[in-house]
Design a protein around this motif. Structure first.
Motif, PDB file in Angstrom:
ATOM      1  N   SER A  34     -55.981   7.780  -1.550  1.00  0.00           N
ATOM      2  CA  SER A  34     -57.229   8.127  -0.878  1.00  0.00           C
ATOM      3  C   SER A  34     -58.272   8.616  -1.869  1.00  0.00           C
ATOM      4  CB  SER A  34     -56.976   9.186   0.195  1.00  0.00           C
ATOM      5  OG  SER A  34     -56.323  10.307  -0.359  1.00  0.00           O
ATOM      6  N   GLU A  69     -58.637   6.083   8.942  1.00  0.00           N
ATOM      7  CA  GLU A  69     -60.053   5.817   8.689  1.00  0.00           C
ATOM      8  C   GLU A  69     -60.287   5.084   7.371  1.00  0.00           C
ATOM      9  OE1 GLU A  69     -61.636   9.715  11.183  1.00  0.00           O
ATOM     10  OE2 GLU A  69     -61.259   9.870   9.039  1.00  0.00           O
ATOM     11  N   ARG A  70     -59.219   4.682   6.702  1.00  0.00           N
ATOM     12  CA  ARG A  70     -59.363   3.897   5.479  1.00  0.00           C
ATOM     13  C   ARG A  70     -58.284   2.814   5.466  1.00  0.00           C
ATOM     14  NH1 ARG A  70     -55.878   4.646   1.276  1.00  0.00           N
ATOM     15  NH2 ARG A  70     -54.395   6.372   1.362  1.00  0.00           N
ATOM     16  N   THR A  71     -58.396   1.895   4.501  1.00  0.00           N
ATOM     17  CA  THR A  71     -57.401   0.830   4.381  1.00  0.00           C
ATOM     18  C   THR A  71     -56.495   1.103   3.183  1.00  0.00           C
ATOM     19  OG1 THR A  71     -58.902  -0.475   3.004  1.00  0.00           O
ATOM     20  CG2 THR A  71     -58.951  -0.885   5.380  1.00  0.00           C
ATOM     21  N   SER A  84     -53.283   2.380   3.070  1.00  0.00           N
ATOM     22  CA  SER A  84     -52.393   3.538   3.068  1.00  0.00           C
ATOM     23  C   SER A  84     -50.943   3.120   3.276  1.00  0.00           C
ATOM     24  CB  SER A  84     -52.807   4.515   4.177  1.00  0.00           C
ATOM     25  OG  SER A  84     -51.789   5.482   4.388  1.00  0.00           O
TER      26      SER A  84
END
Length: 325
Positions: free
Chosen positions: A80, A127-129, A131
């Protein structure tokens, strides 16, 4: 290269045999790792113990393609990071190996995933790609085969109602969540969930003030009505996780091992009970690098469990780090 042998490890001798086999394979096939070993004047033919194996600094995953195979990556996991910081990239060429690793480890520590309703409270990861935690949680949710298993972003009231429903039916529950979201939930609701395992994955991720692990776990234990808070120790660069069933004391699966290095001399290892830098051996990480020097600080206990006690002062804040003690 044969992969299944690592999941059949029974003894320390078995572990050493597999570690040396994988070291030589990665030395021969991983250009980044071989260059690092050469820089340390390491002759692979003279390496016969774990202590003689070089550990690649984890920072290399930010600037290099750390691969021990020419196979095309099936997925790239990314860390992240914080705004403006460089992120790590872990190129995974065999997702089946990752799945074997976390499923076998979960079964070893917790039993069959089908016995649980899996609830993942991981808003910052969703909320992100990229992971690896989301990939694992998603697969655990699917393999649980429970109709109520699923992800929650910030639907705290929906989660609250579902937990009340599951508690009435004595369903075994696994709540896996990032620390700040678990805390936010307990500030809204006070529950009693004796059938639940609450597992924090660490990190306030800039959303809240960092607090010590003991305080975090006390707040979460009270809020969820459970005796102990479990924890997961993993990171983007690994394909295996260690688990704590309480008090921040972690156990590794048989194919993973922790070693503690001297912070002043990274090639020297410390005795049991002394604090230093954490080196991780993850034999599931065959196609990348199985020997990684992290920026975490910790110690090994007499029974081979380990504890994380913080991070090096000059290291980046990472998404999967635990609370500083």
């Amino acid at each position: 290269m044969e992969h299944n042998a690592i999941f059949n490890i029974q003894t320390e001798e078995d572990f050493l045999t597999q570690a040396l086999r994988i070291f030589k394979f990665q030395y021969d096939n991983n250009q980044v790792y071989q260059s690092f070993c050469s820089y340390l004047n390491t002759d692979p033919n003279t390496v016969h113990t774990l202590e003689q194996i070089p550990f690649l600094p984890i920072e290399f995953f930010k600037s290099k393609d750390v691969l021990s195979t020419k196979d095309t990556p099936q997925i790239t996991f990314t860390s992240s990071g914080t705004t403006g910081s460089e992120t790590s990239k872990h190129f995974v060429t065999d997702l089946g190996l990752y799945e074997q690793s976390y499923l076998k480890a979960f079964r070893h520590f917790y039993g069959d995933i089908k016995d649980y309703c899996v609830l993942a409270l991981l808003p910052s990861y969703l909320e992100r790609t990229g992971s690896s935690l989301i990939y694992m949680a998603d697969d655990l949710i699917k393999k649980s085969n429970h109709p109520e298993s699923g992800f929650f972003l910030n639907e705290y009231e929906q989660l609250h109602q579902l937990l009340l429903k599951l508690q009435k039916t004595n369903t075994k529950i696994l709540i896996i969540g990032v620390s700040f979201a678990l805390l936010e939930f307990t500030e809204k609701y006070n529950m009693s969930l004796p059938n639940a395992i609450v597992m924090e994955t660490g990190g306030m991720k800039g959303r809240r003030k960092e607090i010590v692990r003991q305080e975090l776990h006390e707040l979460l234990s009270k809020g969820f009505g459970v005796q102990k808070i479990h924890s997961e120790y993993g990171m983007t660069e690994l394909l295996s996780q260690a688990y704590s069933k309480g008090n921040g004391v972690f156990d590794c699966p048989a194919w993973m091992k922790i070693m503690v290095r001297d912070t002043e001399d990274p090639l020297t290892y410390l005795n049991t009970g002394k604090s230093g830098g954490i080196n991780v051996i993850d034999l599931a990480n065959i196609n990348s690098c199985s020997f990684i020097a992290t920026q975490d600080l910790g110690k090994i206990n007499q029974d081979d469990t380990f504890e994380i006690i913080g991070r090096f002062d000059n290291s980046d804040i990472r998404g999967c780090n635990l609370m500083v003690l």
